[in-house]
Scaffold this motif. Structure first.
Motif, PDB file in Angstrom:
ATOM      1  N   UNK A  45      14.644  14.681  19.562  1.00 42.35           N
ATOM      2  CA  UNK A  45      14.145  15.361  20.712  1.00 42.35           C
ATOM      3  C   UNK A  45      15.373  15.520  21.746  1.00 42.35           C
ATOM      4  N   UNK A  46      16.632  15.102  21.380  1.00 39.11           N
ATOM      5  CA  UNK A  46      17.690  14.796  22.269  1.00 39.11           C
ATOM      6  C   UNK A  46      17.987  13.385  22.628  1.00 39.11           C
ATOM      7  N   UNK A  47      19.338  12.957  22.956  1.00 31.49           N
ATOM      8  CA  UNK A  47      19.401  11.797  23.492  1.00 31.49           C
ATOM      9  C   UNK A  47      19.013  11.875  24.886  1.00 31.49           C
ATOM     10  N   UNK A  48      18.486  10.463  25.054  1.00 37.29           N
ATOM     11  CA  UNK A  48      17.746  10.302  26.481  1.00 37.29           C
ATOM     12  C   UNK A  48      18.362   9.143  27.133  1.00 37.29           C
ATOM     13  N   UNK A  49      17.845   8.749  28.383  1.00 37.08           N
ATOM     14  CA  UNK A  49      18.349   7.891  29.092  1.00 37.08           C
ATOM     15  C   UNK A  49      18.685   6.353  28.476  1.00 37.08           C
ATOM     16  N   UNK A  50      19.860   5.850  28.612  1.00 37.53           N
ATOM     17  CA  UNK A  50      20.054   4.442  28.027  1.00 37.53           C
ATOM     18  C   UNK A  50      20.554   4.428  26.537  1.00 37.53           C
ATOM     19  N   UNK A  51      20.502   5.649  26.112  1.00 40.05           N
ATOM     20  CA  UNK A  51      20.904   5.714  24.478  1.00 40.05           C
ATOM     21  C   UNK A  51      22.321   6.090  24.623  1.00 40.05           C
ATOM     22  N   UNK A  52      23.627   5.535  23.935  1.00 38.92           N
ATOM     23  CA  UNK A  52      24.728   5.811  24.059  1.00 38.92           C
ATOM     24  C   UNK A  52      25.137   7.065  23.569  1.00 38.92           C
ATOM     25  N   UNK A  57       9.257  15.417  28.911  1.00 36.55           N
ATOM     26  CA  UNK A  57       8.681  16.340  27.863  1.00 36.55           C
ATOM     27  C   UNK A  57       7.388  15.601  27.324  1.00 36.55           C
ATOM     28  N   UNK A  58       7.397  14.141  27.178  1.00 41.59           N
ATOM     29  CA  UNK A  58       6.607  13.657  26.189  1.00 41.59           C
ATOM     30  C   UNK A  58       5.655  12.730  27.347  1.00 41.59           C
ATOM     31  N   UNK A  59       5.610  13.126  28.772  1.00 39.32           N
ATOM     32  CA  UNK A  59       4.927  12.458  29.600  1.00 39.32           C
ATOM     33  C   UNK A  59       3.389  12.420  29.389  1.00 39.32           C
ATOM     34  N   UNK A  60       2.853  11.232  29.274  1.00 37.66           N
ATOM     35  CA  UNK A  60       1.423  11.070  29.027  1.00 37.66           C
ATOM     36  C   UNK A  60       1.146  10.742  27.336  1.00 37.66           C
ATOM     37  N   UNK A  61       2.120  10.678  26.740  1.00 33.96           N
ATOM     38  CA  UNK A  61       2.052  10.585  25.206  1.00 33.96           C
ATOM     39  C   UNK A  61       2.438   9.396  24.677  1.00 33.96           C
ATOM     40  N   UNK A  62       2.305   9.162  23.362  1.00 34.42           N
ATOM     41  CA  UNK A  62       2.768   8.023  22.592  1.00 34.42           C
ATOM     42  C   UNK A  62       4.016   8.316  22.016  1.00 34.42           C
ATOM     43  N   UNK A  63       5.060   7.581  22.186  1.00 36.26           N
ATOM     44  CA  UNK A  63       6.411   7.848  21.594  1.00 36.26           C
ATOM     45  C   UNK A  63       6.770   6.665  20.665  1.00 36.26           C
ATOM     46  N   UNK A  64       5.674   6.002  20.068  1.00 36.59           N
ATOM     47  CA  UNK A  64       6.168   5.120  19.136  1.00 36.59           C
ATOM     48  C   UNK A  64       7.176   5.471  17.990  1.00 36.59           C
ATOM     49  N   UNK A  65       7.197   6.944  17.648  1.00 29.38           N
ATOM     50  CA  UNK A  65       7.908   7.163  16.542  1.00 29.38           C
ATOM     51  C   UNK A  65       9.468   7.304  16.903  1.00 29.38           C
ATOM     52  N   UNK A  66       9.663   6.986  18.164  1.00 29.55           N
ATOM     53  CA  UNK A  66      11.043   6.776  18.546  1.00 29.55           C
ATOM     54  C   UNK A  66      11.616   5.486  18.243  1.00 29.55           C
ATOM     55  N   UNK A  69      11.886   5.328  36.697  1.00 28.62           N
ATOM     56  CA  UNK A  69      13.055   5.668  35.981  1.00 28.62           C
ATOM     57  C   UNK A  69      13.176   7.313  36.035  1.00 28.62           C
ATOM     58  N   UNK A  70      12.356   7.975  36.119  1.00 30.43           N
ATOM     59  CA  UNK A  70      12.374   9.398  36.300  1.00 30.43           C
ATOM     60  C   UNK A  70      12.909   9.830  37.740  1.00 30.43           C
ATOM     61  N   UNK A  71      12.502   9.056  38.683  1.00 29.33           N
ATOM     62  CA  UNK A  71      12.929   9.381  39.931  1.00 29.33           C
ATOM     63  C   UNK A  71      14.358   8.950  39.972  1.00 29.33           C
ATOM     64  N   UNK A  72      14.966   7.956  39.648  1.00 29.97           N
ATOM     65  CA  UNK A  72      16.339   7.502  39.562  1.00 29.97           C
ATOM     66  C   UNK A  72      17.172   8.565  38.971  1.00 29.97           C
ATOM     67  N   UNK A  73      16.524   9.111  37.867  1.00 28.60           N
ATOM     68  CA  UNK A  73      17.527  10.018  37.044  1.00 28.60           C
ATOM     69  C   UNK A  73      17.264  11.361  37.196  1.00 28.60           C
ATOM     70  N   UNK A  74      16.557  11.811  38.445  1.00 24.96           N
ATOM     71  CA  UNK A  74      15.808  12.984  38.431  1.00 24.96           C
ATOM     72  C   UNK A  74      17.172  13.924  38.436  1.00 24.96           C
ATOM     73  N   UNK A  75      17.036  15.173  37.814  1.00 22.15           N
ATOM     74  CA  UNK A  75      18.136  16.205  37.659  1.00 22.15           C
ATOM     75  C   UNK A  75      19.190  15.874  36.188  1.00 22.15           C
ATOM     76  N   UNK A  76      19.024  14.621  35.768  1.00 22.10           N
ATOM     77  CA  UNK A  76      19.920  14.354  34.840  1.00 22.10           C
ATOM     78  C   UNK A  76      19.147  15.008  33.378  1.00 22.10           C
ATOM     79  N   UNK A  77      19.945  15.515  32.604  1.00 16.86           N
ATOM     80  CA  UNK A  77      19.520  16.167  31.400  1.00 16.86           C
ATOM     81  C   UNK A  77      19.076  14.980  30.510  1.00 16.86           C
ATOM     82  N   UNK A  78      19.374  13.893  30.449  1.00 21.82           N
ATOM     83  CA  UNK A  78      18.739  12.714  29.728  1.00 21.82           C
ATOM     84  C   UNK A  78      17.490  12.416  29.901  1.00 21.82           C
ATOM     85  N   UNK A  79      16.919  12.778  31.072  1.00 19.79           N
ATOM     86  CA  UNK A  79      15.769  12.345  31.412  1.00 19.79           C
ATOM     87  C   UNK A  79      14.655  13.516  30.689  1.00 19.79           C
ATOM     88  N   UNK A  80      15.163  14.315  30.153  1.00 21.32           N
ATOM     89  CA  UNK A  80      14.351  15.728  29.891  1.00 21.32           C
ATOM     90  C   UNK A  80      13.361  15.259  28.556  1.00 21.32           C
TER      91      UNK A  80
END
Length: 219
Positions: free
Chosen positions: A84-91, A50-59, A35-46
């Motif tokens: 943390x900001x809108x991310x990929x697939x969130x309208x 930023x949460x690489x290797x972490x648990x994001x259950x609170x999302x 997913x990160x490779x597909x959207x490389x350079x897209x601000x929505x992947x940030x």
């Protein structure tokens, strides 16, 4: 049916680069590298990077398994809650013509990214090689069977399968978990007993003894 693979939080945390990015949420472990490779350079992947290797259950909402929502105090409309900001697939919060929604499924519901499950509770175990007197302490998943723990131990002893694994003099069933073998008590009672005894849980580590079978096996 193939057993699911379990991971400790530490194992997940080791995958924290753009070339190898995992996250965990709601008990699942996902490899989002494609997913990160597909959207490389897209601000929505940030936010994901930023949460690489972490648990994001609170999302996510545990009931709906979807992104958390909230009511906007200004518009009184229900919106996705993404602090943390809108991310990929969130309208976007408002209608826009430049947002493509032609993806088949949002990544958090797409099973292709799932690589296993996050352990509900990890345990420490000491493995003692009685032939060489070497000791190794491993953090393992309470859901893992002994054969899976053996696979983790192979990097310390490539002949681990040539040993008989014992606990307090009794042979262990390699197709069962530590608790099923009586090595640990996988419940809250053990934690309460250690607390009452003023013993830190991390200091109480059971020892599994390995006895050489004189039958070298290398993986």
């Amino acid at each position: 049916m193939q057993r699911p693979k379990y991971f400790t939080p530490k194992e997940v945390s080791q995958h924290n680069t753009l070339e190898d990015l995992w996250v965990s949420f709601l008990g699942k472990v996902c490899d989002l590298t494609p997913l990160v490779t597909e959207h490389k350079g897209d601000v929505l992947i940030r936010p994901i990077v930023e949460c690489a290797g972490k648990d994001i259950s609170n999302w996510f909402c545990p009931k709906t398994k979807d992104i958390r929502t909230h009511v906007d105090p200004l518009t009184c409309c229900v919106k996705y809650f993404t602090p943390r900001g809108r991310f990929v697939h969130v309208p976007p919060p408002c209608p826009r013509t430049d947002w493509a929604n032609d993806f088949e499924m949002p990544w958090w519901r797409d099973h292709q990214y799932e690589v296993g499950l996050l352990s509900a509770k990890t345990r420490w175990v000491r493995i003692v090689n009685t032939l060489t007197a070497q000791k190794q302490i491993l953090e393992v998943c309470s859901e893992e069977i002994l054969d899976e723990i053996l696979q983790k131990y192979l990097k310390y002893n490539s002949h681990a399968a040539s040993y008989t694994w014992k606990f307090e003099g009794l042979n262990l069933d390699m197709s069962r978990t530590l608790s099923e073998n009586g090595v640990i008590r996988d419940d809250e009672d053990e934690d309460e007993e250690l607390c009452r005894s003023h013993v830190e849980q991390d200091l109480f580590i059971p020892s599994i003894c390995l006895y050489f079978n004189d039958d070298l096996t290398e993986f």
